[in-house]
Design a protein around this motif. Sequence first.
Motif, PDB file in Angstrom:
ATOM      1  N   SER A 132      -8.345  -5.700   3.952  1.00 21.70           N
ATOM      2  CA  SER A 132      -7.699  -4.477   3.484  1.00 21.70           C
ATOM      3  C   SER A 132      -7.731  -3.443   4.596  1.00 21.70           C
ATOM      4  O   SER A 132      -8.630  -3.451   5.443  1.00 21.70           O
ATOM      5  N   LYS A 151       0.976  -5.823   7.653  1.00 23.79           N
ATOM      6  CA  LYS A 151       1.564  -6.704   6.645  1.00 23.79           C
ATOM      7  C   LYS A 151       1.939  -8.053   7.257  1.00 23.79           C
ATOM      8  O   LYS A 151       1.675  -9.117   6.683  1.00 23.79           O
ATOM      9  N   ALA A 156      -4.341  -8.121   3.067  1.00 19.85           N
ATOM     10  CA  ALA A 156      -4.460  -8.301   1.620  1.00 19.85           C
ATOM     11  C   ALA A 156      -3.971  -7.065   0.886  1.00 19.85           C
ATOM     12  O   ALA A 156      -3.359  -7.165  -0.188  1.00 19.85           O
ATOM     13  N   ARG A 157      -4.238  -5.884   1.461  1.00 18.88           N
ATOM     14  CA  ARG A 157      -3.819  -4.637   0.838  1.00 18.88           C
ATOM     15  C   ARG A 157      -3.726  -3.561   1.915  1.00 18.88           C
ATOM     16  O   ARG A 157      -4.647  -3.379   2.711  1.00 18.88           O
ATOM     17  N   ILE A 159      -3.283   0.432   2.329  1.00 14.16           N
ATOM     18  CA  ILE A 159      -3.373   1.723   1.654  1.00 14.16           C
ATOM     19  C   ILE A 159      -2.949   2.791   2.655  1.00 14.16           C
ATOM     20  O   ILE A 159      -3.572   2.947   3.700  1.00 14.16           O
ATOM     21  N   ASP A 177       0.992  -0.977  -0.025  1.00  9.89           N
ATOM     22  CA  ASP A 177       0.820  -1.322  -1.448  1.00  9.89           C
ATOM     23  C   ASP A 177       0.590  -0.094  -2.299  1.00  9.89           C
ATOM     24  O   ASP A 177       0.944  -0.071  -3.481  1.00  9.89           O
ATOM     25  N   ASN A 195      -8.118   0.259  -3.694  1.00  7.55           N
ATOM     26  CA  ASN A 195      -8.385  -1.106  -3.230  1.00  7.55           C
ATOM     27  C   ASN A 195      -9.007  -1.958  -4.324  1.00  7.55           C
ATOM     28  O   ASN A 195      -9.747  -2.904  -4.043  1.00  7.55           O
ATOM     29  N   GLY A 196      -8.720  -1.617  -5.557  1.00  6.33           N
ATOM     30  CA  GLY A 196      -9.213  -2.397  -6.682  1.00  6.33           C
ATOM     31  C   GLY A 196     -10.689  -2.266  -6.914  1.00  6.33           C
ATOM     32  O   GLY A 196     -11.334  -3.191  -7.435  1.00  6.33           O
ATOM     33  N   VAL A 200     -13.099  -0.770   1.760  1.00 14.14           N
ATOM     34  CA  VAL A 200     -12.045  -1.306   2.627  1.00 14.14           C
ATOM     35  C   VAL A 200     -12.628  -1.837   3.934  1.00 14.14           C
ATOM     36  O   VAL A 200     -13.709  -1.445   4.365  1.00 14.14           O
TER      37      VAL A 200
END
Length: 317
Positions: A132, A151, A156-157, A159, A177, A195-196, A200
């Motif tokens: 991330s 990307k 994975a993510r 921000i 994302d 980030n869920g 990060v």
Amino acid sequence: MRAVRITEFGGPEVLTITEVPDPVPGENELLIDVSRAGVNFADTHQTDDSYLAPAKLPLIPGSEVVGTTADGRRVAAMTGSGGYAEKAVVNKYLAFDVPEGVDDVSAVALLVQGMTAWFLLKKITHFQAGESIVVHAAAGGVGSLAIQLAKSMGAARVIATASTREKRDLAISLGADVALDPATEELDKAIIEANGGKRVDVVLEMTGGRVTNESLKSLAPFGRLAFYGMASREQPKPVTLPALMSHSTTVSGFWLAHAFRTPAALHQAFAELSAEVEAGRLKVLSGGDYAMSDVAKAHEDLRARRTTGKLVIDPGK
């Protein structure tokens, strides 16, 4: 030739258009007829003498150009200064042939900003697929390219942070994302939530002040923060070694000038970035094509954070 010259340090008001002698190339140098000169935030620091390298007066600012050589080569090149002019002299080892499918604005953007994004990801943070990443100032020249590169490298993510709704929407359109307002209270918690609920892996940071402070608090164990600018002109809090050890985190600084010592890496970066542009996988955002006579406005817009993407000036206007 016409050039932008400063004879005293200060804000955009010290940038003046004047006639100066044509530069004369020396050994291992090229003379370039400049079609576009890039404008970077570092130029505003150079103008008010707050840059890492002290400036000497009189000075023609500008560290990147694209144009043609006497033998007709179309090249993009980096130079410590002298870019805001109709002609510029550059080190031949820091000049890169521009493929036909890369326009002038893109060619200039792939120099300081593109290479900065490339080095931050590949050499400084050693970003890996599945990790991330937080990209601050995501709508700017470096940030907009870093989002896309991360990307393409399998993030994975991603921000992003940006100061306005329009800039955050732009970041999302480039592949982020989620996009946050950096002025959000408890930014570290907002980053972790985005980030869920997990800390990060990587942060690319060029703002300074509280943004740096709270970004550090969002890092996961073995996380890395790369600091490459201070647009707010506010110093972050000092980082202590025990604090880094307690979370197994890394804080690194990056200044592209040090990469000038490794021309092979610079040529690799420019070639890879150009290929991404030609293939349509990397989009350079044009943030404004200013006449050279409007250079002060370009600096004003950049300092006020009214811009997105890459700013250039046209020495012919």
